[in-house]
Design a protein around this motif. Sequence first.
Motif, PDB file in Angstrom:
ATOM      1  N   GLU A  56       0.834  -1.216   0.000  1.00 25.73           N
ATOM      2  CA  GLU A  56       0.000   0.000   0.000  1.00 25.73           C
ATOM      3  C   GLU A  56       0.862   1.258   0.000  1.00 25.73           C
ATOM      4  O   GLU A  56       0.563   2.239  -0.692  1.00 25.73           O
ATOM      5  CB  GLU A  56      -0.935   0.000   1.210  1.00 25.73           C
ATOM      6  CG  GLU A  56      -2.036  -1.028   1.122  1.00 25.73           C
ATOM      7  CD  GLU A  56      -2.881  -1.100   2.382  1.00 25.73           C
ATOM      8  OE1 GLU A  56      -2.764  -0.217   3.264  1.00 25.73           O
ATOM      9  OE2 GLU A  56      -3.669  -2.067   2.486  1.00 25.73           O
ATOM     10  N   GLU A  59       2.159   1.878  -3.370  1.00 24.17           N
ATOM     11  CA  GLU A  59       1.097   2.460  -4.194  1.00 24.17           C
ATOM     12  C   GLU A  59       0.971   3.963  -3.929  1.00 24.17           C
ATOM     13  O   GLU A  59       0.759   4.748  -4.856  1.00 24.17           O
ATOM     14  CB  GLU A  59      -0.215   1.714  -3.960  1.00 24.17           C
ATOM     15  CG  GLU A  59      -0.153   0.304  -4.544  1.00 24.17           C
ATOM     16  CD  GLU A  59      -1.267  -0.628  -4.100  1.00 24.17           C
ATOM     17  OE1 GLU A  59      -2.068  -0.261  -3.205  1.00 24.17           O
ATOM     18  OE2 GLU A  59      -1.329  -1.756  -4.645  1.00 24.17           O
ATOM     19  N   GLN A  60       1.177   4.362  -2.676  1.00 20.16           N
ATOM     20  CA  GLN A  60       1.209   5.800  -2.352  1.00 20.16           C
ATOM     21  C   GLN A  60       2.375   6.482  -3.059  1.00 20.16           C
ATOM     22  O   GLN A  60       2.238   7.604  -3.540  1.00 20.16           O
ATOM     23  CB  GLN A  60       1.368   6.014  -0.840  1.00 20.16           C
ATOM     24  CG  GLN A  60       0.162   5.755  -0.003  1.00 20.16           C
ATOM     25  CD  GLN A  60       0.497   6.035   1.462  1.00 20.16           C
ATOM     26  OE1 GLN A  60       1.228   5.280   2.090  1.00 20.16           O
ATOM     27  NE2 GLN A  60      -0.027   7.128   1.979  1.00 20.16           N
TER      28      GLN A  60
END
Length: 170
Positions: A56, A59-60
Amino acid sequence: MAAKTMQDLLIEDLRDIYHAEKQIAKALPKLAKAAHSQQLRQAFELHLEQTRGQIERLEQVFDELDTRTRGKHCDAMEGLISEAREILEMGLLPEVQDAALIAAAQKVEHYEIASYGTLHAYATACGLTKVAQLLEETLNEEKDTDLKLNDLAIGDVNKKAIAAGGRKAA
């Protein structure tokens, strides 16, 4: 073909580690199931949760760089995970297998530490402060995981492997 920039290099390496993390997330449940030691099983399960968070976070990073989130096949991680799978097929005593699984997991961690250290340096050099912070957070988690695995090996797992017959007479 246009010359690649330092930020292009950063993005290429981010895609590599993104794919590596996806491979790790797929492999960790199998390693946890194969672990004889409850502590090792819990360490693998905890790292699975961390790995999901790291995906995650990556992805940021892609969002921060305004680039499409996608992986690039990571041959190195594929090889490391293949080595871990081979351990499961060796017919080792359960306690010895745990020692070998820790070694395999530490190889993975060392690859990740090297990768995230490099990515952090690239992001810092490019002046991408937020990206560098996100990568540093993951780098620190990987270092902590490596230390925990080392503590498990030294503290209990290797001793149990020896006690179970993991050493032949000279």
